[in-house]
Design a protein around this motif. Structure first.
Motif, PDB file in Angstrom:
ATOM      1  N   ALA A 285      75.684   6.099-103.809  1.00  0.00           N
ATOM      2  CA  ALA A 285      76.751   5.487-103.114  1.00  0.00           C
ATOM      3  C   ALA A 285      76.542   4.789-101.527  1.00  0.00           C
ATOM      4  N   ALA A 286      75.479   5.869-101.055  1.00  0.00           N
ATOM      5  CA  ALA A 286      75.028   5.279 -99.590  1.00  0.00           C
ATOM      6  C   ALA A 286      74.156   4.200 -99.531  1.00  0.00           C
ATOM      7  N   MET A 287      73.550   3.602-100.771  1.00  0.00           N
ATOM      8  CA  MET A 287      72.795   2.563-100.703  1.00  0.00           C
ATOM      9  C   MET A 287      73.644   1.270-100.376  1.00  0.00           C
ATOM     10  N   ASP A 288      74.834   1.301-100.744  1.00  0.00           N
ATOM     11  CA  ASP A 288      75.717   0.120-100.342  1.00  0.00           C
ATOM     12  C   ASP A 288      75.623  -0.142 -98.825  1.00  0.00           C
TER      13      ASP A 288
ATOM     14  N   ALA B 161      73.744  -3.214 -96.450  1.00  0.00           N
ATOM     15  CA  ALA B 161      74.428  -4.014 -95.412  1.00  0.00           C
ATOM     16  C   ALA B 161      73.971  -3.700 -94.063  1.00  0.00           C
ATOM     17  N   VAL B 162      73.397  -2.611 -93.681  1.00  0.00           N
ATOM     18  CA  VAL B 162      72.824  -2.406 -92.289  1.00  0.00           C
ATOM     19  C   VAL B 162      71.351  -2.851 -92.267  1.00  0.00           C
ATOM     20  N   SER B 163      70.594  -2.321 -93.071  1.00  0.00           N
ATOM     21  CA  SER B 163      69.199  -2.346 -92.939  1.00  0.00           C
ATOM     22  C   SER B 163      68.508  -3.564 -93.853  1.00  0.00           C
ATOM     23  N   GLY B 164      69.116  -3.561 -94.862  1.00  0.00           N
ATOM     24  CA  GLY B 164      68.633  -4.571 -95.823  1.00  0.00           C
ATOM     25  C   GLY B 164      69.025  -6.024 -95.416  1.00  0.00           C
TER      26      GLY B 164
ATOM     27  N   ALA C  67      68.963 -10.480 -90.880  1.00  0.00           N
ATOM     28  CA  ALA C  67      69.562 -11.890 -90.905  1.00  0.00           C
ATOM     29  C   ALA C  67      70.449 -11.612 -89.494  1.00  0.00           C
ATOM     30  N   TYR C  68      71.223 -10.477 -89.303  1.00  0.00           N
ATOM     31  CA  TYR C  68      71.873 -10.368 -88.138  1.00  0.00           C
ATOM     32  C   TYR C  68      71.129 -10.717 -87.017  1.00  0.00           C
ATOM     33  N   VAL C  69      69.910 -10.142 -86.927  1.00  0.00           N
ATOM     34  CA  VAL C  69      69.040 -10.216 -85.490  1.00  0.00           C
ATOM     35  C   VAL C  69      68.762 -11.698 -85.398  1.00  0.00           C
TER      36      VAL C  69
ATOM     37  N   MET D 159      78.870  -4.454 -97.451  1.00  0.00           N
ATOM     38  CA  MET D 159      78.730  -3.002 -98.228  1.00  0.00           C
ATOM     39  C   MET D 159      79.857  -3.337 -99.159  1.00  0.00           C
ATOM     40  N   GLY D 160      80.836  -3.989 -99.338  1.00  0.00           N
ATOM     41  CA  GLY D 160      81.855  -4.353-100.390  1.00  0.00           C
ATOM     42  C   GLY D 160      81.232  -5.197-101.301  1.00  0.00           C
ATOM     43  N   ARG D 161      80.420  -6.301-100.928  1.00  0.00           N
ATOM     44  CA  ARG D 161      79.611  -7.238-101.801  1.00  0.00           C
ATOM     45  C   ARG D 161      78.716  -6.525-102.423  1.00  0.00           C
ATOM     46  N   SER D 162      77.990  -5.578-102.060  1.00  0.00           N
ATOM     47  CA  SER D 162      76.944  -4.658-102.632  1.00  0.00           C
ATOM     48  C   SER D 162      77.757  -4.018-103.662  1.00  0.00           C
ATOM     49  N   ARG D 163      78.719  -3.303-103.510  1.00  0.00           N
ATOM     50  CA  ARG D 163      79.524  -2.812-104.547  1.00  0.00           C
ATOM     51  C   ARG D 163      80.009  -3.360-105.771  1.00  0.00           C
TER      52      ARG D 163
END
Length: 274
Positions: free
Chosen positions: A168-171, A175-178, A182-184, A266-270
């Motif tokens: 479950a932590a993969m979501d 969102a953070v590292s995957g 793009a955020y940077v 994270m929500g979209r990953s789920r």
């Protein structure tokens, strides 16, 4: 670097990330003769990598004659259901399957592989292309310490490796590292536009934004200090940086927006998980 496994490594999908992994593995000592590539149409830059190492992208899975020691599934998630089942039939009980397809669960691979198959779900990110990525992995219950050591070696070829115990932590990881690069890149893009608004010429605005973001990232990578300490080191009380940070750190500012963005990702990953 040692890669201990029997049989070939079968790379399924030679796109940008698959190509980055392949180049990193070969650069770290994997014999290209141990690699089989299954991709009907790799992009030109990846085709050049394959040609440089004497590899062909075999369009037919029937060309694989021996059970792979490792199956590295690097195709896009939306085509995995069509591509992976024929590949799965090549696996035997010793095969380690590593997937880097976002959102595809361990269970989705277990449905196609032999009983007790060792499977790792991994989430790398795009700095893997220059050997500066970070990959987070989660294993199913059949992954042994030897499998984990092998996966560490494979993914360390393109950067750092971390593990989580719960899938479950993969979501959140996604969102953070995957998605994080793009955020940077957006930060660099926004800083360049801000420089233009402040009156700088376009070439200098672009150069300053890119060098500042990449240089600060490298400083962060090399420093043992927390990011907060590095930020404080740049900030003189009452100075220009403090004035700018007062805007970015206000209620509803950068931290709140970034948190909202990560939670949205994270929500979209789920939602996409299968």
């Amino acid at each position: 670097m040692t890669f201990s496994f029997d049989g070939p490594l079968l790379l399924v999908g030679a796109g940008k990330m698959g190509g980055a992994l392949l180049e990193g593995l070969i650069a770290n000592g994997l014999d290209p003769r141990r690699v089989l590539v299954q991709d009907p149409a790799p992009p030109p830059e990846i085709a050049a990598i394959l040609a440089r190492h004497g590899l062909a992208a075999a369009p037919r899975i029937e060309s694989v004659s021996a059970p792979p020691g490792v199956i590295l599934a690097a195709v896009k998630p939306q085509v995995m259901d069509a591509v992976f089942p024929p590949v799965a039939r090549l696996a035997d009980p010793r095969t380690l399957t590593v997937s880097i397809a976002a959102g595809r669960t361990l269970r989705s691979f277990e449905a196609h592989l032999p009983a007790n198959a060792a499977i790792v779900r991994a989430m790398p990110n795009t700095p893997a292309a220059i050997g500066r990525g970070i990959t987070v992995c989660v294993a199913n219950g059949h992954v042994t310490p030897a499998h984990r050591e092998l996966c560490d070696a494979l993914m360390a070829a393109v950067g750092e490796v971390a593990w989580v115990d719960q899938e479950a932590a993969m979501d959140a990881v996604t969102a953070v590292s995957g998605s994080g690069p793009a955020y940077v890149f957006l930060l660099a893009e926004a800083l360049e536009k801000a420089a233009l608004a402040a009156g700088l010429e376009a070439p200098l605005a672009r150069r300053l934004a890119r060098a500042t973001v990449s240089g600060a990232g490298e400083l962060l990578a090399r420093s043992e200090e927390d990011a907060a300490v590095l930020r404080q080191n740049v900030t003189s009380p009452g100075g220009t940086t403090a004035a700018a940070l007062a805007v970015l750190m206000a209620d509803g500012g950068l931290e709140a927006l970034l948190t909202e963005a990560v939670l949205a990702g994270m929500g979209r990953s789920r939602e996409l998980a299968k």
